[in-house]
Design a protein around this motif. Structure first.
Motif, PDB file in Angstrom:
ATOM      1  N   THR A 149      -8.541  -2.846 -29.509  1.00 21.80           N
ATOM      2  CA  THR A 149      -7.513  -1.892 -29.931  1.00 21.80           C
ATOM      3  C   THR A 149      -8.105  -0.892 -30.904  1.00 21.80           C
ATOM      4  O   THR A 149      -8.737  -1.278 -31.888  1.00 21.80           O
ATOM      5  CB  THR A 149      -6.334  -2.614 -30.611  1.00 21.80           C
ATOM      6  OG1 THR A 149      -5.819  -3.611 -29.726  1.00 21.80           O
ATOM      7  CG2 THR A 149      -5.228  -1.633 -30.962  1.00 21.80           C
ATOM      8  N   THR A 150      -7.889   0.390 -30.616  1.00 21.32           N
ATOM      9  CA  THR A 150      -8.284   1.469 -31.511  1.00 21.32           C
ATOM     10  C   THR A 150      -7.023   2.079 -32.095  1.00 21.32           C
ATOM     11  O   THR A 150      -6.157   2.550 -31.355  1.00 21.32           O
ATOM     12  CB  THR A 150      -9.095   2.549 -30.772  1.00 21.32           C
ATOM     13  OG1 THR A 150     -10.270   1.946 -30.207  1.00 21.32           O
ATOM     14  CG2 THR A 150      -9.506   3.665 -31.719  1.00 21.32           C
ATOM     15  N   VAL A 151      -6.917   2.071 -33.426  1.00 25.88           N
ATOM     16  CA  VAL A 151      -5.743   2.619 -34.097  1.00 25.88           C
ATOM     17  C   VAL A 151      -6.112   3.959 -34.711  1.00 25.88           C
ATOM     18  O   VAL A 151      -7.039   4.059 -35.514  1.00 25.88           O
ATOM     19  CB  VAL A 151      -5.229   1.658 -35.194  1.00 25.88           C
ATOM     20  CG1 VAL A 151      -4.040   2.268 -35.932  1.00 25.88           C
ATOM     21  CG2 VAL A 151      -4.844   0.318 -34.578  1.00 25.88           C
ATOM     22  N   VAL A 152      -5.393   5.004 -34.306  1.00 28.61           N
ATOM     23  CA  VAL A 152      -5.604   6.351 -34.828  1.00 28.61           C
ATOM     24  C   VAL A 152      -4.358   6.729 -35.607  1.00 28.61           C
ATOM     25  O   VAL A 152      -3.288   6.952 -35.031  1.00 28.61           O
ATOM     26  CB  VAL A 152      -5.864   7.367 -33.699  1.00 28.61           C
ATOM     27  CG1 VAL A 152      -6.107   8.756 -34.289  1.00 28.61           C
ATOM     28  CG2 VAL A 152      -7.038   6.929 -32.845  1.00 28.61           C
ATOM     29  N   SER A 153      -4.480   6.778 -36.926  1.00 34.62           N
ATOM     30  CA  SER A 153      -3.314   7.005 -37.776  1.00 34.62           C
ATOM     31  C   SER A 153      -3.177   8.479 -38.122  1.00 34.62           C
ATOM     32  O   SER A 153      -4.130   9.123 -38.547  1.00 34.62           O
ATOM     33  CB  SER A 153      -3.426   6.182 -39.055  1.00 34.62           C
ATOM     34  OG  SER A 153      -2.307   6.377 -39.881  1.00 34.62           O
ATOM     35  N   THR A 154      -1.990   9.033 -37.950  1.00 30.67           N
ATOM     36  CA  THR A 154      -1.701  10.419 -38.322  1.00 30.67           C
ATOM     37  C   THR A 154      -0.332  10.498 -38.981  1.00 30.67           C
ATOM     38  O   THR A 154       0.489   9.590 -38.852  1.00 30.67           O
ATOM     39  CB  THR A 154      -1.708  11.359 -37.101  1.00 30.67           C
ATOM     40  OG1 THR A 154      -0.702  10.944 -36.173  1.00 30.67           O
ATOM     41  CG2 THR A 154      -3.063  11.377 -36.408  1.00 30.67           C
TER      42      THR A 154
END
Length: 244
Positions: A149-154
């Motif tokens: 899982t890759t989490v990209v927070s914005t």
């Protein structure tokens, strides 16, 4: 809806998208929930549901306590709050892909990634998932066998109060690397236009607002906060501008 005995709270296979549906304010306790793709649920509460099958349904502004959403389309979940009873996940993914979680918040779950069984997000798809986080909290993650899982927070930044025909450009601070922009901001009302963009928390950005009749409004080296924010734009009339 509640019962001391096991029961189902579900939509049948022949549910029609033409149905007028409004369960706002409804609470489901200890029911096994099965939704369907045309279903749209808003402002509901689910407590101690032993199973919750999303099946492509849209769920907004709802709360879940001690309930794990078995999700196949995470993007259709937004504005929701999840509370752990000490074990279990908020969302369990069953298929791979790239999804967006918008404005969701989590309480009582494990604070770091791992395999405690109480992380917010459980990738049980056996493959790769990318989670784009827009607003809300950044979820902790547990990966099942073969999963990653890759989490990209914005977060969302909204510029408000702009004049008609305003152009917006957002750059990495001190560079010409454009992160977002629009030729003509049209959201909102006359002389109160807005523009919303997403960017990584903690980033330093330059914001420029252009308009032929108004002096450019610059917000330089702005540090993006950890939650959604609004920036008022105060444009000043350009007294020397002439369109010849």
């Amino acid at each position: 809806f509640t019962s001391e005995s096991p029961y189902f709270w579900r939509f049948s296979n022949n549910y029609s998208s033409n149905t007028t549906l409004n369960f706002s304010g409804t609470t489901v306790v200890r029911g096994t929930v099965t939704l369907r793709e045309p279903v749209v649920l808003d402002n509901m509460t689910f407590i101690s549901c032993p199973a919750f099958y999303q099946n492509n349904a849209t769920i907004t502004d709802s709360s879940f306590t001690a309930t794990t959403v078995l999700a196949n389309n995470i993007t259709n979940i937004s504005g929701c709050t999840f509370t752990s009873a000490g074990t279990g996940h908020a969302i369990q993914a069953s298929n791979t892909g790239t999804f967006t979680l918008t404005d969701c918040f989590y309480t009582g779950y494990a604070s770091v990634d791992g395999s405690t069984g109480n992380e917010v997000f459980y990738n049980n798809s056996g493959g790769a998932i990318t989670l784009n986080i827009v607003g809300g909290n950044t979820p902790t993650v547990r990966n099942g066998a073969g999963a990653s899982t890759t989490v990209v927070s914005t977060v969302s930044i909204t510029l408000t109060g702009m004049k008609d025909n305003s152009e917006v450009r957002v750059y990495s601070a001190g560079t010409t690397t454009e992160l977002a922009g629009i030729e003509n901001a049209t959201d909102g009302t006359t002389d109160n236009r807005s523009f919303t963009f997403t960017v990584t928390p903690g980033a330093s950005i330059d914001i420029r607002v252009f308009n032929l009749n108004w002096i450019s409004d610059d917000t330089l080296a702005y540090t993006v906060p950890s939650s959604n924010a609004s920036i008022p734009i105060a444009q000043r009339i350009d007294r020397v501008y002439a369109n010849l």
